[in-house]
Design an enzyme around this catalytic site. Structure first.
Site: not given
Length: 582
Positions: A445, A524, A556
């Protein structure tokens, strides 16, 4: 160059799978009169369980993402489940605690990104984001109602009577306190010139008790929802004020009216009841409940997977067993302070591998967020790297939580700037201190974004890097985001298109010199795949050395063992392969 032999590859696979499979538990509350509600990563996925002191009973049929916070003793649980193959379009499901597995979908709630929620047993209040709005909703006998539009990310903290309290990232990176009314709706926002509010709960006297995190410390305050007046909270015991916390990570009122608080300092937390410190295992703790006359909380450390314990004894009630050989692969951990480019001291956790020499190969593992923290808490990524023979350095770069508002807000308007210098300083410290013989970087991330920033802006510092679910292009990501993440990007970048453009790795591909592994979930919706596909094309056109792994039907959030293995295994194997290249 030495080639990794099949037996070594097999060991890495086995160790990563065993670490991911270790059961991990977090405490959510007390339901069905006197049963603990626990969310556990067990049976290969995230599930909700009832625990009555003996066996656990699984409530859900299919894997979930989370549950909404229940009021004490309610007879049902509200499950949150992604119904979009990882794109975080969530639906809500109700299951009565007396009939485990019999789920009922709450059809009035159309799929959206569910951010938080509280279930009173009669009403469900939650925050959710769609493409065009972030809003506070209530679902009760009158159906689904929109109580208020929110300016950005918002999270429901508590409900008492008709009073709703919550927290929100509404502007400038600061965290505001908000209230609403369950019957009439509306929104009141309270800000403090001193800093940001943290965890909040409504007192029996109908005031909001909250943490207030200022430049370098945190304290408890009460906010009168009628006029917004803020007063420091006086507690019966002075233990809390003597502790001098820098963060308050959770607080809530027990059924007997006492205030439970979990506060943190230097990456470890302490538990307080009405200000008096309660003996607890070293590490970090989650919410605290009163169950059958005793205090219960969750506990974790860098060497202890999340578990449920009673206090003050620390006796485990629910825990997963960490195999002894993997426990020995974690030789020790410590907090160090690293001097950065401007004289700032960067709090950095170090996890030493029992399978690596000193000096030895070292990975700078960068956390996501960026408003998050590496602490004395279990990290499957870090444990897997240690098992594979890497020391791990985890810097709490500017923007991290847990060390005061001044440090957290330094990142606003400067992504891929000062925090990259902090990460670089931690890498140099690892080599200069004698820990590292060679350096790698890895993150997921925002941590993946830091990997790309490091390889484009600091060529030569790292031997190779792994970027998982990373930000590639702020401008394209903004256009692909829903209302909540558009607001987040605006706050982080100061709303500057020039910052978005100049701090996007896609615009600096020419600078990459070191091997790079890209790992990205297909669906995602936080850091979308499309910009990464463009990055792959740019890397290919320029003859850069890279490998890419697209995880099918995944998002995600990592909610199943299968997805965790598909993300973590190629990362560790890539680094192990690069380690053997001399």
């Amino acid at each position: 160059m030495r080639i990794i032999m099949p037996v070594e590859f097999s060991r890495i696979v086995r160790d990563v799978e065993r670490l991911i499979a270790v059961e991990k538990y977090s405490l959510q509350g007390v339901v069905d009169g006197d049963k603990l509600l626990v969310v556990g990563f067990s049976e290969g996925s995230v599930n909700a369980y009832l625990y009555d002191g003996g066996e656990t009973v699984k409530l859900n049929r299919e894997p979930i993402n989370s549950v909404l916070d229940p009021h004490y003793g309610v007879g049902r649980v509200i499950l949150v489940r992604d119904v979009s193959k990882g794109a975080e379009q969530h639906a809500l499901f109700k299951v009565n605690t007396s009939r485990p597995g019999e789920e009922q979908r709450l059809e009035a709630v159309k799929p959206m990104r569910i951010l938080s929620g509280v279930d009173t047993g009669e009403a469900v209040v939650f925050t959710g984001a769609t493409e065009d709005r972030v809003a506070l909703y209530a679902l009760d006998g009158g159906g689904l109602r929109e109580l208020a539009r929110l300016p950005g990310f918002g999270f429901v903290s508590d409900i008492r009577g008709d009073l709703i309290a919550g927290l929100g990232f509404f502007g400038g990176g600061r965290v505001s306190l908000f209230t609403s009314n369950l019957s009439s709706g509306g929104l009141r926002v309270f800000d403090s010139g001193e800093g940001s509010f943290s965890s909040a709960s409504i007192s029996p006297g109908m005031k909001v008790t909250a943490g207030l995190e200022t430049a370098r410390e945190a304290r408890l305050v009460t906010v009168d929802p009628r006029d917004g007046s803020v007063e420091d909270l006086e507690l019966p015991s002075k233990d809390f004020s003597s502790y001098r916390p820098t963060a308050i990570t959770w607080l809530g009122y027990l059924p007997d009216g006492r205030l439970a608080v979990v506060a943190r300092r230097e990456g470890r937390s302490a538990v307080f009841i009405d200000g008096e410190r309660v003996e607890a295992p070293q590490g970090n703790h989650g919410r605290v409940v009163l169950w059958r006359g005793k205090l219960v909380t969750s506990h974790t450390s860098l060497s202890t997977p999340p578990r449920i314990v009673s206090l003050p004894s620390g006796e485990p009630l629910l825990e997963g067993g960490l195999p002894e050989d993997l426990r020995r692969s974690i030789a020790g951990s410590r907090l160090v302070w690293v001097e950065s480019f401007d004289g700032s001291r960067v709090p950095t956790y170090v996890l030493e591998s029992g399978r690596a020499p000193t000096p030895g190969p070292t990975v700078v593992l960068v956390h996501g967020g960026p408003f998050a923290e590496d602490s004395d808490s279990w990290d499957t990524f870090a444990a897997s790297l240690a098992a594979a023979g890497f020391h791990v350095v985890m810097p709490n770069y500017r923007g991290s939580t847990g060390y005061g508002e001044e440090w957290r807000l330094k990142i606003i308007g400067d992504p891929c700037g000062g925090e990259l210098e902090d990460v670089s300083a931690a890498a140099r410290w690892a080599r200069e201190s004698g820990l590292a013989s060679e350096l790698y970087i890895m993150g997921y991330s925002y941590g993946g974004y830091m990997t790309l920033c490091a390889l484009t802006m600091k060529p030569g510092l790292f031997k190779a890097g792994v970027a998982g679910a990373s930000v590639v292009d702020w401008e394209e990501m903004y256009e692909l985001s829903d209302a909540a993440f558009r607001n987040f990007i605006e706050q982080l970048t100061g709303g500057s298109r020039e910052i978005m453009r100049s701090r996007s790795p896609i615009n600096h591909v020419d600078r990459i010199k070191e091997p790079l592994a890209l790992i990205h979930p297909q669906n995602d919706s936080r850091t979308p795949l499309k910009p990464l596909l463009r990055l792959m094309g740019e890397l290919l056109a320029r003859g850069k050395t890279f490998e890419a792994h697209i995880i099918p039907d995944a998002g995600h959030a990592i909610n199943t063992m299968e997805d965790a293995v598909k993300i973590l295994l190629p990362a560790v194997f890539f680094l192990a392969t690069q380690r053997e290249r001399r």
